[in-house]
Design an enzyme around this catalytic site. Structure first.
Site, PDB file in Angstrom:
ATOM      1  N   LYS B  66       0.854  -1.195   0.000  1.00 32.76           N
ATOM      2  CA  LYS B  66       0.000   0.000   0.000  1.00 32.76           C
ATOM      3  C   LYS B  66       0.889   1.245   0.000  1.00 32.76           C
ATOM      4  O   LYS B  66       1.941   1.273   0.652  1.00 32.76           O
ATOM      5  CB  LYS B  66      -0.918  -0.028   1.224  1.00 32.76           C
ATOM      6  CG  LYS B  66      -1.977   1.066   1.221  1.00 32.76           C
ATOM      7  CD  LYS B  66      -2.943   0.907   2.394  1.00 32.76           C
ATOM      8  CE  LYS B  66      -4.003   2.003   2.396  1.00 32.76           C
ATOM      9  NZ  LYS B  66      -4.956   1.871   3.511  1.00 32.76           N
ATOM     10  N   SER B 141      -9.775   1.657   2.335  1.00 33.02           N
ATOM     11  CA  SER B 141      -8.900   2.469   1.515  1.00 33.02           C
ATOM     12  C   SER B 141      -7.797   1.665   0.816  1.00 33.02           C
ATOM     13  O   SER B 141      -7.180   2.173  -0.110  1.00 33.02           O
ATOM     14  CB  SER B 141      -8.255   3.563   2.371  1.00 33.02           C
ATOM     15  OG  SER B 141      -7.398   3.016   3.344  1.00 33.02           O
ATOM     16  N   SER B 166     -10.105  -0.488   6.495  1.00 32.51           N
ATOM     17  CA  SER B 166      -9.499  -0.338   5.165  1.00 32.51           C
ATOM     18  C   SER B 166      -8.863  -1.597   4.594  1.00 32.51           C
ATOM     19  O   SER B 166      -8.407  -1.589   3.453  1.00 32.51           O
ATOM     20  CB  SER B 166      -8.455   0.771   5.194  1.00 32.51           C
ATOM     21  OG  SER B 166      -9.089   2.008   5.281  1.00 32.51           O
TER      22      SER B 166
END
Lengths: 95, 463
Positions: B66, B141, B166
């Site tokens: 990420k 996310s 997320s």
């Protein structure tokens, strides 16, 4: 009913947070914030008398490590700054 | 395709010297680039791998990361324009652990800016698409991570991060497995913070085994993060087996099956509960009364913490910069107004408000006290139940074009099922059901990762 947050409040807070809002953003945020903060106020229903706040989900304790200096190279630290002079970062004028 | 292998098969073959790694990696890159054009899941792709990838536990297994986790020498922006161009001169601790075990970092995945979102549509760069239906969101996310795990038919695992859901949300929407560990089990050193008391680095993979494997590598105490828990290293893949724990009971929180949850999702989760019952795992309905208060408490805490974390971005040391020709206050305001997206601005201002004198006690401090009550409620249930089971998300992934019609408060409400366990720092896993984009959420007590992995494994391998 008194508004929880006004347009002037939003302007003041955004200035404190160093964010310039356009008039359009200011209008949009002001009306959204009233709705959001109003929804958040349901936590007023909870009886929190004698309840300790949890700053972390687990009870963490202070831990210490040996105070050994580890040098991070100055070149590495400065590698992302675009304006530099004599090993310093060049910033805007103060005052 | 030659390398259409599971992670487990890949590791076996690498161990036995049956894979020519150079050939594998170039095939991987070709496929990754093709898929990425389609899904816009990665913002940066690393083209070469250095060092010996024949040792350690991962044997050169490709790992995507990420965007908010720092990788030395690879642009890391947390999905925000304000960090565009930032090249960390160091690795996050979880990345050091992956590299020590010969994981091959293959790039950075798209996300909502700083993690501020449920659909990855608040990205400062590309919005990842859902491989199951490219007109729909991948979830947020950690949307890019889930999208590429789901879309790529090659051995690969992704490192994600969760503050309020997320990892679970995009994993459910993309029908992959997302494991969020107990707060403090994985070091946050090198994570670009959203909310320090809530952020957790975790894993997204195609199978439960894949997530358990990578968790075993990144978990553990780190002297660079004083909130990490001092716990002995554990091999979580040991929980990936067909044996059924005896005399256990799962809790089914009734608030998580209310009419606000899509009925097709509720029905599917009940099917899974009944399957577990058929193999000898009992269940009982229970209640998490604090659920409705957990959401506002979470958002107040998360916004307050993020408003302080984002104060450091001012266009001087890294990321977005300009000629500092004017007064410092004007310069900082100019850079911040340009670099932050709309949701970041919204949260900075609301977070600053919640911390201001006169409001701090009513919002921030009160929210912290509500958090105590949320944790206490979970702890009471876990005295009785092995784990809790529920849907991961209340809705199906919306169409990307429809997201702008969703108001901020409606968007926050869609985190209603993932926020409470995140606020309490409990470990959780989302495992796909037989209906696309429907995840089953399993939550256990602090440091009981083994339990969530066990139940998820049984569901994944249902007959």
């Amino acid at each position: 009913m008194k508004k929880i947050i006004t347009k002037d409040d939003v302007k003041h807070i955004s200035d404190l947070a160093r964010i310039n809002l356009t008039e359009k953003e200011l209008m949009k945020f002001s009306s959204e914030f009233v709705e959001i903060l109003d929804a958040f106020r349901i936590i007023d229903e909870v009886d929190v008398k004698d309840v300790e706040p949890s700053f972390h989900p687990l009870n963490i304790r202070n831990v210490f490590r040996d105070d050994n200096v580890k040098i991070f190279s100055a070149d590495d630290i400065l590698s992302n700054a675009k304006k530099k002079e004599k090993g310093f970062i060049l910033g805007p004028k103060v005052g | 395709m030659k390398y259409n292998l599971s992670v487990k098969e890949f590791l076996e073959k690498r161990k036995n010297g049956e894979i020519d790694y150079n050939d594998f990696y170039s095939t991987f890159l070709t496929n990754l680039k093709r898929k990425n054009k389609e899904l816009r899941a990665l913002r940066v792709i690393s083209h070469s791998q250095k060092g010996d990838l024949n040792k350690g536990k991962l044997y050169g297994l490709p790992i995507s990361v990420k965007d908010n986790i720092c990788v030395k020498g690879v642009e890391s922006c947390a999905g925000s324009k304000i960090l565009e161009g930032y090249i960390p001169p160091f690795d996050a601790s979880c990345i050091s652990n992956v590299k020590k075990n010969s994981g091959a970092i293959i790039g950075k995945t798209n996300q909502d800016e700083f993690g501020f979102g449920t659909f990855s549509t608040n990205s400062g760069f590309d919005i990842p698409l859902n491989p199951l239906d490219k007109t729909r969101v991948a979830g947020g996310s950690s949307g890019g991570s889930a999208a590429i795990v789901a879309g790529l038919d090659m051995p690969h695992v992704s490192l994600g991060e969760s503050t309020g859901g997320s990892i679970s949300c995009p994993s459910a929407f993309c029908s992959v497995v997302g494991l969020t560990p107990t707060y403090g089990l994985v070091s946050r050193y090198g994570l670009i913070d959203y909310a320090n008391s809530l952020d957790k680095i975790g894993v997204i993979g195609k199978t439960v085994y894949d997530t358990a494997l990578l968790l075993s590598i990144i978990a553990g105490h780190d002297e660079k993060d004083f909130t990490t828990i001092n716990k002995k290293a554990e091999d979580y893949t040991n929980y990936c087996g067909p044996d059924v724990p005896k005399k256990i009971k799962l809790g089914v929180p009734k608030e998580y099956f209310s009419d606000d949850i899509d009925k097709r999702i509720r029905d599917e989760v009940w099917n899974s509960i009944h399957y577990l019952e058929s193999i000898g795992i009992d269940y009982e309905e229970c209640s998490l009364k604090m659920t409705r208060y957990a959401l506002p408490a979470y958002y107040i805490i998360a916004m307050a913490e993020s408003s302080t974390n984002l104060a450091k971005f001012c266009g001087l040391r890294y990321g977005l910069q300009a000629d500092p020709t004017e007064n410092f206050n004007n310069y900082f305001s100019k850079i911040r107004s340009k670099g932050f997206g709309e949701e970041a601005k919204r949260r900075i201002i609301l977070g600053t408000f919640a911390r201001m004198s006169g409001f701090r006690d009513a919002y921030y401090l009160r929210a912290m006290k509500v958090r105590t009550l949320v944790i206490d409620e979970y702890k009471r249930l876990f005295k009785k139940y092995y784990a809790l089971i529920s849907p991961t998300m209340p809705i199906f992934p919306p169409k990307i074009k429809d997201v702008k019609k969703i108001s901020p408060i409606q968007c926050y409400m869609s985190d209603i099922l993932t926020v409470p366990p995140n606020l309490a720092g409990m470990p959780m896993i989302s495992v796909p059901s037989s209906v696309p984009s429907v995840g089953i959420h399993i939550v256990a007590d602090h440091l009981q990762e083994g339990r969530i992995i066990k139940i998820a494994y049984l569901l994944e391998n249902r007959c």
